[in-house]
Design an enzyme around this catalytic site. Structure first.
Site, PDB file in Angstrom:
ATOM      1  N   LYS A  14     -30.842   1.745  11.194  1.00 17.74           N
ATOM      2  CA  LYS A  14     -30.024   1.300  10.064  1.00 17.74           C
ATOM      3  C   LYS A  14     -28.979   2.356   9.685  1.00 17.74           C
ATOM      4  O   LYS A  14     -29.036   3.489  10.164  1.00 17.74           O
ATOM      5  CB  LYS A  14     -30.963   0.986   8.887  1.00 17.74           C
ATOM      6  CG  LYS A  14     -31.917  -0.179   9.176  1.00 17.74           C
ATOM      7  CD  LYS A  14     -32.757  -0.537   7.957  1.00 17.74           C
ATOM      8  CE  LYS A  14     -33.661  -1.726   8.240  1.00 17.74           C
ATOM      9  NZ  LYS A  14     -34.413  -2.163   7.029  1.00 17.74           N
ATOM     10  N   TYR A  54     -31.082 -11.670   7.935  1.00 17.60           N
ATOM     11  CA  TYR A  54     -32.029 -11.588   6.814  1.00 17.60           C
ATOM     12  C   TYR A  54     -32.147 -12.914   6.062  1.00 17.60           C
ATOM     13  O   TYR A  54     -32.433 -12.919   4.863  1.00 17.60           O
ATOM     14  CB  TYR A  54     -31.613 -10.466   5.866  1.00 17.60           C
ATOM     15  CG  TYR A  54     -31.953  -9.075   6.360  1.00 17.60           C
ATOM     16  CD1 TYR A  54     -33.268  -8.724   6.693  1.00 17.60           C
ATOM     17  CD2 TYR A  54     -30.973  -8.090   6.471  1.00 17.60           C
ATOM     18  CE1 TYR A  54     -33.580  -7.436   7.133  1.00 17.60           C
ATOM     19  CE2 TYR A  54     -31.290  -6.808   6.913  1.00 17.60           C
ATOM     20  CZ  TYR A  54     -32.592  -6.490   7.239  1.00 17.60           C
ATOM     21  OH  TYR A  54     -32.910  -5.214   7.666  1.00 17.60           O
ATOM     22  N   ASN A 121     -34.686   2.468   4.899  1.00 10.85           N
ATOM     23  CA  ASN A 121     -35.945   2.805   5.577  1.00 10.85           C
ATOM     24  C   ASN A 121     -35.780   2.983   7.099  1.00 10.85           C
ATOM     25  O   ASN A 121     -36.703   2.739   7.862  1.00 10.85           O
ATOM     26  CB  ASN A 121     -37.040   1.786   5.232  1.00 10.85           C
ATOM     27  CG  ASN A 121     -36.691   0.376   5.663  1.00 10.85           C
ATOM     28  OD1 ASN A 121     -35.646   0.149   6.289  1.00 10.85           O
ATOM     29  ND2 ASN A 121     -37.556  -0.571   5.355  1.00 10.85           N
ATOM     30  N   HIS A 124     -35.224  -1.200  11.605  1.00 14.62           N
ATOM     31  CA  HIS A 124     -35.710  -2.576  11.584  1.00 14.62           C
ATOM     32  C   HIS A 124     -36.423  -2.857  12.894  1.00 14.62           C
ATOM     33  O   HIS A 124     -35.992  -2.372  13.944  1.00 14.62           O
ATOM     34  CB  HIS A 124     -34.542  -3.565  11.451  1.00 14.62           C
ATOM     35  CG  HIS A 124     -34.928  -4.986  11.787  1.00 14.62           C
ATOM     36  ND1 HIS A 124     -35.518  -5.821  10.866  1.00 14.62           N
ATOM     37  CD2 HIS A 124     -34.864  -5.684  12.955  1.00 14.62           C
ATOM     38  CE1 HIS A 124     -35.777  -6.984  11.450  1.00 14.62           C
ATOM     39  NE2 HIS A 124     -35.392  -6.933  12.715  1.00 14.62           N
ATOM     40  N   GLU A 135     -33.068 -13.023  16.463  1.00 20.40           N
ATOM     41  CA  GLU A 135     -32.274 -11.838  16.112  1.00 20.40           C
ATOM     42  C   GLU A 135     -31.444 -11.348  17.308  1.00 20.40           C
ATOM     43  O   GLU A 135     -30.299 -10.931  17.141  1.00 20.40           O
ATOM     44  CB  GLU A 135     -33.201 -10.730  15.614  1.00 20.40           C
ATOM     45  CG  GLU A 135     -33.866 -11.080  14.284  1.00 20.40           C
ATOM     46  CD  GLU A 135     -35.021 -10.153  13.922  1.00 20.40           C
ATOM     47  OE1 GLU A 135     -35.277  -9.170  14.664  1.00 20.40           O
ATOM     48  OE2 GLU A 135     -35.669 -10.408  12.887  1.00 20.40           O
TER      49      GLU A 135
HETATM   50  P1  DAT Z   1     -39.617  -4.995   7.158  1.00 19.70           P
HETATM   51  O1  DAT Z   1     -38.265  -4.369   7.421  1.00 19.70           O
HETATM   52  O2  DAT Z   1     -40.707  -3.964   7.111  1.00 19.70           O
HETATM   53  O3  DAT Z   1     -39.918  -6.146   8.093  1.00 19.70           O
HETATM   54  P2  DAT Z   1     -39.105  -6.999   5.112  1.00 19.70           P
HETATM   55  O4  DAT Z   1     -38.792  -7.947   6.210  1.00 19.70           O
HETATM   56  O5  DAT Z   1     -40.094  -7.434   4.083  1.00 19.70           O
HETATM   57  O6  DAT Z   1     -39.568  -5.585   5.671  1.00 19.70           O
HETATM   58  O7  DAT Z   1     -37.766  -6.653   4.319  1.00 19.70           O
HETATM   59  C1  DAT Z   1     -36.561  -6.460   5.029  1.00 19.70           C
HETATM   60  C2  DAT Z   1     -35.857  -5.249   4.453  1.00 19.70           C
HETATM   61  O8  DAT Z   1     -35.502  -5.479   3.102  1.00 19.70           O
HETATM   62  C3  DAT Z   1     -36.718  -3.985   4.426  1.00 19.70           C
HETATM   63  O9  DAT Z   1     -36.695  -3.282   5.656  1.00 19.70           O
HETATM   64  C4  DAT Z   1     -36.092  -3.211   3.315  1.00 19.70           C
HETATM   65  C5  DAT Z   1     -35.653  -4.291   2.338  1.00 19.70           C
HETATM   66  N1  DAT Z   1     -36.681  -4.521   1.328  1.00 19.70           N
HETATM   67  C6  DAT Z   1     -37.857  -5.154   1.460  1.00 19.70           C
HETATM   68  N2  DAT Z   1     -38.546  -5.190   0.330  1.00 19.70           N
HETATM   69  C7  DAT Z   1     -37.774  -4.562  -0.580  1.00 19.70           C
HETATM   70  C8  DAT Z   1     -37.917  -4.259  -1.968  1.00 19.70           C
HETATM   71  N3  DAT Z   1     -38.975  -4.647  -2.658  1.00 19.70           N
HETATM   72  N4  DAT Z   1     -36.895  -3.585  -2.578  1.00 19.70           N
HETATM   73  C9  DAT Z   1     -35.793  -3.221  -1.905  1.00 19.70           C
HETATM   74  N5  DAT Z   1     -35.587  -3.479  -0.589  1.00 19.70           N
HETATM   75  C10 DAT Z   1     -36.566  -4.133   0.049  1.00 19.70           C
HETATM   76 MG    MG Z   2     -38.964  -7.986   8.251  1.00 22.78          MG
END
Ligand code: DAT
Ligand code: MG
Length: 143
Positions: A14, A54, A121, A124, A135
């Site tokens: 990212k 997303y 973070n 991805h 994707e």
């Molecule tokens: P992951 O990337 O672990 O699959 P996810 O699909 O639930 O997680 O969410 C996609 C991204 O969105 C994640 O990498 C970071 C952001 N994200 C997720 N939950 C969040 C939150 N509660 N607050 C802010 N950003 C968040």
């Molecule tokens: Mg995810």
């Protein structure tokens, strides 16, 4: 015979990881794990691409901040290959929240809260082979 089925996953370094020069470190961990690199490109994603990528999060309160962040600069998009590399890379990446991600994982070792919680973070990784196929069509339309 599930474990003989090779699969592919879509990985993103990212904008935070790219800007911090962590692309090589992420690739190093993928290769050390034994997964193969299939395709790689550096690009700044459009908001349209990120809306598709997303889509499952479109109604979430963090969606706007997520798209703002993800479109803020270059990312490295990578297709990796290997048996069970979808769950395997998720394991390498660690928990979504970099504050809680275990040491030893990419997010646990390289990530932290920079003031935006879980948004920044580092990486991805696709969450299923079906997500990976969807994707890959967004990030590598010619693959
Ligand atoms: P992951 O990337 O672990 O699959 P996810 O699909 O639930 O997680 O969410 C996609 C991204 O969105 C994640 O990498 C970071 C952001 N994200 C997720 N939950 C969040 C939150 N509660 N607050 C802010 N950003 C968040
Ligand atoms: Mg995810």
């Amino acid at each position: 015979m599930g474990h003989v089925t090779t699969e592919r996953s879509l990985v993103l370094v990212k904008p935070d990881g790219f800007a911090r020069g962590l692309t090589g470190e992420v690739i190093r961990r993928i290769e050390r794990k034994g997964y193969r690199l299939v395709a790689l490109r550096i690009l700044t994603p459009t908001r349209e691409m990120l809306g598709r990528h997303y889509a499952e999060h479109a109604e979430k309160p963090f969606f706007g901040e997520l798209v703002d962040f993800m479109s803020s600069g270059p990312v490295t998009a990578i297709v990796i290959e290997g048996n069970q590399c979808v769950p395997g890379f998720r394991s390498l990446a660690g928990a979504t929240d970099p504050t809680k991600a275990a040491p030893g994982t990419i997010r646990g070792d390289l990530g932290r809260d920079w003031g935006k919680g879980s948004t920044e973070n580092v990486v991805h990784g696709s969450d299923s082979p079906e997500s990976a196929a969807r994707e890959m069509a967004i990030w590598f339309p010619d693959l």
